[in-house]
Design an enzyme around this catalytic site. Structure first.
Site, PDB file in Angstrom:
ATOM      1  N   LYS A   1      30.729  29.110  47.092  1.00  0.00           N
ATOM      2  CA  LYS A   1      29.689  29.342  46.714  1.00  0.00           C
ATOM      3  C   LYS A   1      29.324  29.349  45.092  1.00  0.00           C
ATOM      4  O   LYS A   1      29.881  30.470  44.484  1.00  0.00           O
ATOM      5  CB  LYS A   1      29.105  30.641  47.349  1.00  0.00           C
ATOM      6  CG  LYS A   1      27.437  30.563  47.134  1.00  0.00           C
ATOM      7  CD  LYS A   1      26.673  31.848  46.889  1.00  0.00           C
ATOM      8  CE  LYS A   1      26.598  32.491  45.552  1.00  0.00           C
ATOM      9  NZ  LYS A   1      25.710  31.575  44.642  1.00  0.00           N
TER      10      LYS A   1
ATOM     11  N   GLU B   1      37.877  38.925  40.336  1.00  0.00           N
ATOM     12  CA  GLU B   1      38.154  38.620  38.902  1.00  0.00           C
ATOM     13  C   GLU B   1      36.929  38.985  38.284  1.00  0.00           C
ATOM     14  O   GLU B   1      35.862  38.502  38.401  1.00  0.00           O
ATOM     15  CB  GLU B   1      38.752  37.178  38.620  1.00  0.00           C
ATOM     16  CG  GLU B   1      39.401  37.273  37.514  1.00  0.00           C
ATOM     17  CD  GLU B   1      38.651  36.516  36.212  1.00  0.00           C
ATOM     18  OE1 GLU B   1      38.020  37.276  35.367  1.00  0.00           O
ATOM     19  OE2 GLU B   1      38.240  35.379  35.858  1.00  0.00           O
TER      20      GLU B   1
ATOM     21  N   CYS C   1      34.764  36.437  30.355  1.00  0.00           N
ATOM     22  CA  CYS C   1      35.100  37.812  30.855  1.00  0.00           C
ATOM     23  C   CYS C   1      35.890  38.392  30.211  1.00  0.00           C
ATOM     24  O   CYS C   1      36.216  39.725  29.793  1.00  0.00           O
ATOM     25  CB  CYS C   1      35.531  37.709  32.522  1.00  0.00           C
ATOM     26  SG  CYS C   1      36.726  36.344  32.554  1.00  0.00           S
TER      27      CYS C   1
ATOM     28  N   GLU D   1      29.833  45.698  28.986  1.00  0.00           N
ATOM     29  CA  GLU D   1      29.982  44.220  28.699  1.00  0.00           C
ATOM     30  C   GLU D   1      28.637  43.791  28.391  1.00  0.00           C
ATOM     31  O   GLU D   1      27.566  44.059  29.000  1.00  0.00           O
ATOM     32  CB  GLU D   1      30.486  43.445  29.960  1.00  0.00           C
ATOM     33  CG  GLU D   1      30.968  42.065  29.855  1.00  0.00           C
ATOM     34  CD  GLU D   1      31.371  41.722  31.053  1.00  0.00           C
ATOM     35  OE1 GLU D   1      31.000  41.876  32.233  1.00  0.00           O
ATOM     36  OE2 GLU D   1      32.414  40.981  31.008  1.00  0.00           O
TER      37      GLU D   1
HETATM   38  P1  NAP Z   1      27.074  38.105  39.222  1.00  0.00           P
HETATM   39  O1  NAP Z   1      25.770  38.656  39.985  1.00  0.00           O
HETATM   40  O2  NAP Z   1      28.178  38.882  39.735  1.00  0.00           O
HETATM   41  O3  NAP Z   1      27.347  36.517  39.966  1.00  0.00           O
HETATM   42  C1  NAP Z   1      28.483  35.930  40.277  1.00  0.00           C
HETATM   43  C2  NAP Z   1      28.382  35.146  41.617  1.00  0.00           C
HETATM   44  O4  NAP Z   1      28.181  36.455  42.673  1.00  0.00           O
HETATM   45  C3  NAP Z   1      27.346  34.359  41.807  1.00  0.00           C
HETATM   46  O5  NAP Z   1      27.632  33.020  42.714  1.00  0.00           O
HETATM   47  C4  NAP Z   1      26.188  35.111  42.353  1.00  0.00           C
HETATM   48  O6  NAP Z   1      25.259  34.196  42.986  1.00  0.00           O
HETATM   49  C5  NAP Z   1      27.025  35.940  43.456  1.00  0.00           C
HETATM   50  N1  NAP Z   1      26.359  36.987  43.888  1.00  0.00           N
HETATM   51  C6  NAP Z   1      25.464  37.711  43.222  1.00  0.00           C
HETATM   52  N2  NAP Z   1      25.030  38.959  44.210  1.00  0.00           N
HETATM   53  C7  NAP Z   1      25.931  38.545  45.143  1.00  0.00           C
HETATM   54  C8  NAP Z   1      26.026  39.708  46.547  1.00  0.00           C
HETATM   55  N3  NAP Z   1      25.297  40.669  46.787  1.00  0.00           N
HETATM   56  N4  NAP Z   1      26.974  39.101  47.383  1.00  0.00           N
HETATM   57  C9  NAP Z   1      27.796  38.056  47.119  1.00  0.00           C
HETATM   58  N5  NAP Z   1      27.665  37.399  45.929  1.00  0.00           N
HETATM   59  C10 NAP Z   1      26.670  37.655  45.172  1.00  0.00           C
HETATM   60  O7  NAP Z   1      26.826  37.766  37.950  1.00  0.00           O
HETATM   61  P2  NAP Z   1      25.622  37.369  36.744  1.00  0.00           P
HETATM   62  O8  NAP Z   1      24.340  37.775  37.518  1.00  0.00           O
HETATM   63  O9  NAP Z   1      25.474  35.877  37.074  1.00  0.00           O
HETATM   64  O10 NAP Z   1      26.043  37.975  35.785  1.00  0.00           O
HETATM   65  C11 NAP Z   1      25.630  39.087  35.355  1.00  0.00           C
HETATM   66  C12 NAP Z   1      27.013  39.805  34.586  1.00  0.00           C
HETATM   67  O11 NAP Z   1      27.970  39.677  35.354  1.00  0.00           O
HETATM   68  C13 NAP Z   1      27.114  39.200  33.283  1.00  0.00           C
HETATM   69  O12 NAP Z   1      26.037  39.646  32.375  1.00  0.00           O
HETATM   70  C14 NAP Z   1      28.282  39.279  32.838  1.00  0.00           C
HETATM   71  O13 NAP Z   1      28.502  40.782  32.344  1.00  0.00           O
HETATM   72  C15 NAP Z   1      29.104  39.495  34.337  1.00  0.00           C
HETATM   73  N6  NAP Z   1      29.959  38.148  34.585  1.00  0.00           N
HETATM   74  C16 NAP Z   1      31.236  38.128  34.462  1.00  0.00           C
HETATM   75  C17 NAP Z   1      31.912  37.210  34.792  1.00  0.00           C
HETATM   76  C18 NAP Z   1      33.644  37.067  34.815  1.00  0.00           C
HETATM   77  O14 NAP Z   1      33.818  36.042  34.657  1.00  0.00           O
HETATM   78  N7  NAP Z   1      34.028  38.147  35.152  1.00  0.00           N
HETATM   79  C19 NAP Z   1      31.320  35.930  35.045  1.00  0.00           C
HETATM   80  C20 NAP Z   1      29.673  35.800  34.907  1.00  0.00           C
HETATM   81  C21 NAP Z   1      29.292  37.019  34.789  1.00  0.00           C
HETATM   82  P3  NAP Z   1      23.997  33.830  42.067  1.00  0.00           P
HETATM   83  O15 NAP Z   1      24.311  33.485  40.777  1.00  0.00           O
HETATM   84  O16 NAP Z   1      23.529  32.669  42.940  1.00  0.00           O
HETATM   85  O17 NAP Z   1      23.040  35.077  42.184  1.00  0.00           O
END
Ligand code: NAP
Ligand code: MG
Length: 496
Positions: free
Chosen positions: A193, A268, A302, A400
């Site tokens: 996904k 991760e 990250c 972060e």
């Molecule tokens: P996120 O919500 O953690 O999204 C990562 C993935 O998880 C996306 O594919 C997302 O889908 C999915 N997801 C969201 N809610 C879920 C749930 N309840 N169950 C299963 N999967 C779910 O991250 P984000 O909202 O895009 O970013 C928010 C913050 O996360 C950023 O500001 C940053 O701090 C952090 N982040 C960290 C990394 C890393 O590499 N460690 C990468 C991205 C973001 P959808 O996008 O389709 O909702």
């Protein structure tokens, strides 16, 4: 309807952008069960880039059923290690042949510079697939020398089964490659996904997976929102393992969701990585490295070195030079050849980053440079920012930001700085800059982080495991450790 003419140079991308973006389930391109679609945007302009199939639990169920059948009964089960290796190698070749198309599509969907998309994201993705192709033929169990007389015992390394893989938007194609390649090398099947902000390169990857000759159902790709598609995938009783990259907050939800059938879980997650500059370092290299450590990929990394600690006597010089670098970074749309930093991923992210910086300034921090949204062109641009005069408990130091924002903090003694650097719930990466070899290795041992870079930052190699201590994650990407995540051990004991 999106206006796509002239957006890309390659015919393949023009064609893809003019067609509907469907999901890949059981070897077929399909609409979502509900028929619904969602919009993906070009962050450089804020304009619509395309409509993508909006998955729901029903689509996840179909994809998991396909992956389950392909794992339990399909021809995939009978493929030899060398056949899996050759399929992966063919896949890497196809990516290489289409590298410009992938780079353009990534840049249009994510915003990063097209040069970076091609050389870094695609370069690493292709090499990662080749690296994992090499492991497929080397996954041995071992003979066990038991103390029970007249026995012959050995272990087998077997694929874990059906894997749900959920990835973020910051390195969309690279994260897909990091997830899919070890799973394929091990002989698993997958439901991937991608993030809602950046689904397009994963779908092109799916086309290449088909063209390479992977059997139907071995890799399925379901697009949609996290709660509607990611959550049912993480909770699904027929999924044996879930691999997630993203926020720590959602990572905890994945862990909870996995409890129903005790899935194996790798995570991760986020970071707040310290980058420590001692006064005896090559300060020119350290300054450039610290700037790159935070500003690479617009800070949406990250392992971004988002807390830079500088020994007091060099503090003003290093901060001044870093600000000089930051002020000279050219912000432009990713497709522009002059682009050194593109837009942030979304309006939400722009608001989050600017809100956190404004909050930090209100709490007493000072912006040595940046601290502003670049307005006027519809894109989500934010100026590279260095914050000074911070306090250890400020939101901008503790949490972060995931944008091009670094806090620069002076320190006096080695003991204090290790304690302060380790004072975080995160532990993904750390940097140390010094010309004292003893100090470097002592610091590397004392820092509680999954990767410590010494006199460098953001160096990645497929053979070097990457992952988090503490709340930065569970398990490792890359290296043989990444394959281990997709294998389980069976003991076979024979009475002779
Ligand atoms: P996120 O919500 O953690 O999204 C990562 C993935 O998880 C996306 O594919 C997302 O889908 C999915 N997801 C969201 N809610 C879920 C749930 N309840 N169950 C299963 N999967 C779910 O991250 P984000 O909202 O895009 O970013 C928010 C913050 O996360 C950023 O500001 C940053 O701090 C952090 N982040 C960290 C990394 C890393 O590499 N460690 C990468 C991205 C973001 P959808 O996008 O389709 O909702
Ligand atoms: Mg997009």
């Amino acid at each position: 309807m999106a206006v796509v003419e002239g957006l890309a140079k390659t015919a393949l991308v023009q064609e893809l952008l003019s067609s509907p973006h469907q999901m890949l389930i059981n070897g077929e391109w399909v609409d979502s069960a509900s028929g619904k679609t969602f919009t993906t945007y070009n962050p450089s302009t804020g304009e619509e880039l395309g409509q993508v199939a909006e998955g729901s639990e029903e689509d996840v169920n179909r994809a998991v059923a396909a992956a389950r059948a392909a794992f339990d009964h399909g021809p995939w089960k009978e493929t030899t290690p060398s056949e899996r290796s050759r399929l992966l190698w063919k896949l890497a070749d196809l990516l290489e042949e289409n590298v410009q198309a992938f780079a353009e599509l990534e840049t249009l969907d994510n915003g990063k510079s097209v040069t970076i998309s091609e050389t870094v994201d695609m370069g690493l993705a292709i090499e990662h697939i080749r690296y994992m192709a090499g492991w497929a033929t080397k996954l041995d169990g071992k003979h066990l020398n038991l103390s029970i007389p007249d026995t012959h015992a050995y272990t087998r390394r077997e694929p874990i089964g059906v894997c749900g893989q959920i990835i973020p938007w910051n390195f969309p194609m690279l994260m897909a490659a990091w997830k899919i390649a070890p799973a394929m090398a091990a002989g698993c099947t997958v439901v991937l996904k991608p993030a809602e902000q950046t689904p397009l390169t994963a779908l092109l990857f799916g086309k290449m997976i088909q063209e390479a000759g992977f059997p139907p159902g071995v890799v399925n790709i379901v697009t949609g929102f996290g709660e509607a598609t990611g959550a049912p995938l993480a909770a699904h009783p027929d999924v044996d393992k879930v691999a997630f990259t993203g926020s720590t907050e959602v990572g905890k939800m994945i862990l909870t969701a996995s409890a129903g059938n005790l899935k194996k879980v790798t995570l991760e997650l986020g970071g707040k990585s310290p980058n420590v500059i001692f006064a005896d370092a090559n300060l020119e290299a350290a300054t450039g490295g610290a700037a790159n450590g935070i500003f690479f990929n617009h800070g949406q990394t990250c392992c971004a070195g988002s807390r830079v600690y500088i020994e007091k006597k060099s503090f003003d010089n290093v901060v001044g030079d870093m600000a000089n670098i930051a002020n000279n970074i050219k912000l432009a749309p990713g497709m522009d050849d002059s682009c050194e930093m593109g837009p942030l991923i979304s309006t939400e992210q722009l608001e989050r980053v600017s809100g956190m910086v404004d909050g930090g300034i209100k709490a007493g921090a000072t912006a040595a440079c940046g601290g502003e949204v670049v307005s006027g062109n519809g894109g989500y641009f934010y100026k590279p920012t260095i914050l000074v005069d911070t306090k250890p408990d400020m939101d901008v130091v503790v949490n972060e930001i995931f944008g091009p924002v670094v806090t620069a903090i002076p320190f006096e003694t080695t003991e204090d700085i290790i304690t302060e650097a380790n004072n975080s719930v995160y532990g993904l990466a750390a940097g140390v800059w010094t010309s004292d070899i003893s100090k470097a290795h002592k610091a590397a041992a004392a820092l509680r982080a999954g990767t410590v870079w010494v006199n460098c930052y953001n160096l990645f190699d497929n053979h070097m495991p990457f992952g988090g201590y503490k709340q930065s994650g569970i398990g490792r990407e890359m290296g043989v450790e990444a394959i281990e995540n997709y294998l389980q051990t069976k003991s076979v004991c024979v009475q002779l």
